[in-house]
Design a protein around this motif. Structure first.
Motif, PDB file in Angstrom:
ATOM      1  N   GLN A 134      25.812  -7.308 -26.832  1.00  0.00           N
ATOM      2  CA  GLN A 134      24.679  -6.554 -26.300  1.00  0.00           C
ATOM      3  C   GLN A 134      24.558  -6.774 -24.791  1.00  0.00           C
ATOM      4  O   GLN A 134      24.346  -5.823 -24.018  1.00  0.00           O
ATOM      5  CB  GLN A 134      23.372  -6.994 -26.984  1.00  0.00           C
ATOM      6  CG  GLN A 134      23.275  -6.659 -28.453  1.00  0.00           C
ATOM      7  CD  GLN A 134      22.703  -5.277 -28.714  1.00  0.00           C
ATOM      8  OE1 GLN A 134      22.746  -4.399 -27.860  1.00  0.00           O
ATOM      9  NE2 GLN A 134      22.187  -5.071 -29.905  1.00  0.00           N
TER      10      GLN A 134
ATOM     11  N   VAL B  74      19.821   1.085 -33.898  1.00  0.00           N
ATOM     12  CA  VAL B  74      19.959   1.877 -32.673  1.00  0.00           C
ATOM     13  C   VAL B  74      21.387   2.383 -32.573  1.00  0.00           C
ATOM     14  O   VAL B  74      21.643   3.541 -32.227  1.00  0.00           O
ATOM     15  CB  VAL B  74      19.594   1.029 -31.435  1.00  0.00           C
ATOM     16  CG1 VAL B  74      19.832   1.820 -30.158  1.00  0.00           C
ATOM     17  CG2 VAL B  74      18.146   0.586 -31.508  1.00  0.00           C
TER      18      VAL B  74
ATOM     19  N   TYR C 287      19.427  -2.777 -24.135  1.00  0.00           N
ATOM     20  CA  TYR C 287      20.369  -3.720 -24.738  1.00  0.00           C
ATOM     21  C   TYR C 287      20.025  -5.163 -24.403  1.00  0.00           C
ATOM     22  O   TYR C 287      20.323  -6.077 -25.178  1.00  0.00           O
ATOM     23  CB  TYR C 287      21.791  -3.379 -24.296  1.00  0.00           C
ATOM     24  CG  TYR C 287      22.198  -2.010 -24.754  1.00  0.00           C
ATOM     25  CD1 TYR C 287      22.551  -1.789 -26.079  1.00  0.00           C
ATOM     26  CD2 TYR C 287      22.173  -0.926 -23.883  1.00  0.00           C
ATOM     27  CE1 TYR C 287      22.886  -0.523 -26.522  1.00  0.00           C
ATOM     28  CE2 TYR C 287      22.504   0.345 -24.318  1.00  0.00           C
ATOM     29  CZ  TYR C 287      22.849   0.534 -25.636  1.00  0.00           C
ATOM     30  OH  TYR C 287      23.167   1.795 -26.081  1.00  0.00           O
TER      31      TYR C 287
ATOM     32  N   TYR D  67      17.429  -6.320 -27.052  1.00  0.00           N
ATOM     33  CA  TYR D  67      18.015  -6.686 -28.347  1.00  0.00           C
ATOM     34  C   TYR D  67      18.889  -7.929 -28.244  1.00  0.00           C
ATOM     35  O   TYR D  67      18.982  -8.710 -29.202  1.00  0.00           O
ATOM     36  CB  TYR D  67      18.802  -5.502 -28.910  1.00  0.00           C
ATOM     37  CG  TYR D  67      17.910  -4.381 -29.383  1.00  0.00           C
ATOM     38  CD1 TYR D  67      17.051  -4.561 -30.459  1.00  0.00           C
ATOM     39  CD2 TYR D  67      17.899  -3.141 -28.740  1.00  0.00           C
ATOM     40  CE1 TYR D  67      16.210  -3.555 -30.889  1.00  0.00           C
ATOM     41  CE2 TYR D  67      17.061  -2.123 -29.163  1.00  0.00           C
ATOM     42  CZ  TYR D  67      16.218  -2.336 -30.238  1.00  0.00           C
ATOM     43  OH  TYR D  67      15.375  -1.332 -30.653  1.00  0.00           O
TER      44      TYR D  67
ATOM     45  N   GLY E 139      19.406  -4.662 -33.384  1.00  0.00           N
ATOM     46  CA  GLY E 139      19.756  -3.438 -32.657  1.00  0.00           C
ATOM     47  C   GLY E 139      20.771  -2.583 -33.382  1.00  0.00           C
ATOM     48  O   GLY E 139      21.220  -1.561 -32.861  1.00  0.00           O
TER      49      GLY E 139
ATOM     50  N   SER F 104      13.258   4.374 -30.003  1.00  0.00           N
ATOM     51  CA  SER F 104      14.549   4.317 -29.326  1.00  0.00           C
ATOM     52  C   SER F 104      14.838   5.491 -28.388  1.00  0.00           C
ATOM     53  O   SER F 104      15.284   5.274 -27.255  1.00  0.00           O
ATOM     54  CB  SER F 104      15.680   4.186 -30.356  1.00  0.00           C
ATOM     55  OG  SER F 104      15.615   2.926 -30.976  1.00  0.00           O
TER      56      SER F 104
END
Length: 540
Positions: free
Chosen positions: A355, A294, A459, A462, A291, A447
């Motif tokens: 996350q 992102v 989140y 990920y 992630g 995304s």
């Protein structure tokens, strides 16, 4: 074989042109020049992230929707997918420097097209062309560094590529932040035009760096290969034990490769190589599924969800880029101190924790917003919960620290050393890098839509990936710390379980450095004696 023979003369002409100027001998400087290709990748990330919510950018490109913005951003990765595969067809016959030259050329052309963009299509084409160049650089630069650097500092040199990526992100973000105060389209045009600078520097630098000694050895240019190794490791002393050891290892590898058929991409999936190939591919895939991109591409969106707007958002974002650069440095030393496996497993656990924390805070305190700062931002933390907003920002920062000091650097080093021989290294690195760019493309494209449709639940996805990758590292990633290339290859062939690899000792003895140096000195002396006898006979 006939095709390879046809390429010999053109390859030597390319080499001769690049050798027209004197070469540098400092391995750190040489690898820093080659790693400018990583800086280009970093430039791209922050040059787009700083403008995705800017008024002039949105107005000029007709308010791109989440899907369109995702594709614009991901065009760079799309070009890199093809560049990483095409790289092998240049670096194998024409040398590593030729690939770096093409990296610089395509990057600069793409940057010029982006800077002069009149519509979305031109911007996308420019990003694809630049990405094609970055694909070349990201495939060849780590391999070039591992082939050129002395064994004792190979891990340190391998870290330079990721460090250059983070440095590029930081530099370009502050350039874009400053230019963001320029009223009008000049703000993003100038920023994208500045991207040409590292391309020009890399292009010029290719004329001052030496070719990979392993590539030279494959072409039969042993004398030049030995001179370069001697210059890198012993200030030109060709009798130095480290130089003799390095040349001996290169000779052994080349002799083995000469007795087998030409190595192809299909061979990566043969019984001998398939396990290490899938390990390298998943290593690069997992790096993307942490992630991190992102956080990098769309950090502005994340902080908007936390209630930060305008310059306050950009300043908060910049702190993350500083942390990303600074905390990359400890990994230079941690990789060789505690090993690859513990670092990757620990990083996966930490990233998963942060996350889940971001998801929990947004799920608890964020509310739906009808007119967000961009179409991709549909939730936000209200002003009466500022402590929660600060908690989201803190978790983002801690996530970046966890990634930068573990998976950010560790994967590029790991994927350049797990092959165990030079026959598979370039093609294997190209396939693994291609997997990285494919996931980069998918994540960059999806995304904005994911933020729009499932907001904070992104989140959780990920975080689960981080958990799975930690488990995969434990069961499937053997330890490579402190092992020579021959030992790594032997470890794969014996099928040593990953969790036992750190304490594994080779069953087939490999000569120590001291023994190998003595052997090489004897062979050298015998060779000199033979040459002197031959000369005497000719004289007589």
């Amino acid at each position: 074989m006939a095709y390879e023979d046809k390429l010999v003369k053109p390859a030597l002409k390319v080499k001769s042109a690049l050798d027209s100027l004197p070469n540098l001998h400092n391995v750190y400087v040489i690898c820093m020049i080659s790693c400018i290709s990583g800086m280009m990748f970093g430039f791209d990330i922050s040059s787009m992230s700083a403008f995705v919510s800017q008024h002039y950018y949105l107005k000029f490109f007709n308010q791109p929707s989440s899907d369109i913005q995702g594709f614009i951003t991901s065009c760079m990765a799309l070009g890199s997918v093809f560049g990483s595969i095409a790289c092998t067809f240049i670096s194998e016959p024409f040398g590593r420097r030729a690939s770096l030259l093409l990296c610089a050329f395509f990057w600069s052309v793409g940057a010029a097209i982006q800077s002069s963009s009149q519509n979305r299509a031109q911007l996308m084409i420019g990003r694809i062309i630049s990405g094609f160049g970055v694909g070349f650089g990201s495939s060849v630069a780590p391999v070039y560094g591992s082939e050129l650097a002395p064994r004792k500092i190979r891990g340190f040199i391998g870290c330079l590529f990721q460090f250059s990526v983070t440095l590029g992100i930081l530099i370009m973000f502050y350039i874009s932040f400053g230019l963001g105060h320029v009223h009008g389209v000049g703000s993003f045009r100038i920023a994208w035009g500045i991207q040409i600078v590292p391309g020009v520097i890399l292009f010029i630098g290719c004329f001052f760096i030496p070719e990979s000694p392993r590539w030279l050895a494959k072409q039969g240019l042993w004398d030049e290969a030995e001179i370069i190794v001697a210059n890198m490791q012993a200030k030109g002393n060709r009798e130095d034990p480290d130089v003799l050891i390095e040349i001996s290892e290169i000779k052994d590898q080349i002799l083995v490769e000469e007795n087998v058929k030409a190595f192809t991409y299909l061979d990566l999936f043969s019984k001998k190589y398939r396990y290490r190939t899938f390990t390298a591919i998943f290593a690069q895939i997992w790096q993307q599924l942490t992630g991190m991109n992102v956080m990098m591409y769309y950090i502005v969106y994340i902080f908007e969800m936390a209630g930060y707007k305008g310059n306050t958002n950009l300043v908060a974002s910049s702190i993350q880029y500083v942390l990303n650069t600074v905390t990359t440095i400890p990994a230079f030393f941690l990789l060789d101190r505690i090993g690859r496996r513990p670092l990757l497993i620990g990083g996966a656990i930490l990233m998963m924790t942060f996350q889940f924390a971001v998801a929990g805070l947004l799920a608890t305190y964020a509310v739906k917003v009808d007119n967000g700062p961009s179409s991709s931002v549909t939730i936000g933390i209200p002003d009466n919960h500022k402590s929660a907003a600060k908690g989201v920002i803190a978790c983002c920062y801690l996530f970046v620290v966890s990634f930068a000091s573990t998976w950010g650097v560790g994967i590029w080093v790991y994927c350049s050393e797990i092959w165990g021989d030079s026959a598979s290294r370039q093609r294997g690195a190209a396939v693994a890098t291609c997997a990285n760019w494919l996931l980069n493309f998918a994540i960059a494209m999806y995304s904005p839509s994911s933020f729009k449709n499932i907001d904070w639940k992104v989140y959780i996805i990920y975080a689960v990936f981080c958990l799975v990758m930690g488990i995969h590292v434990f069961f499937g990633f053997p330890e490579t710390k402190g092992k020579r290339l021959e030992e790594i290859g032997q470890m794969w062939e014996e099928g040593i379980p990953a969790w036992r690899s750190a304490s594994w000792e080779p069953t087939v003895p490999i000569l120590s450095d001291a023994d190998l140096a003595r052997k090489m000195n004897v062979e050298h002396a015998e060779g000199d004696l033979l040459h002197s006898s031959t000369d005497e006979e000719k004289h007589t």
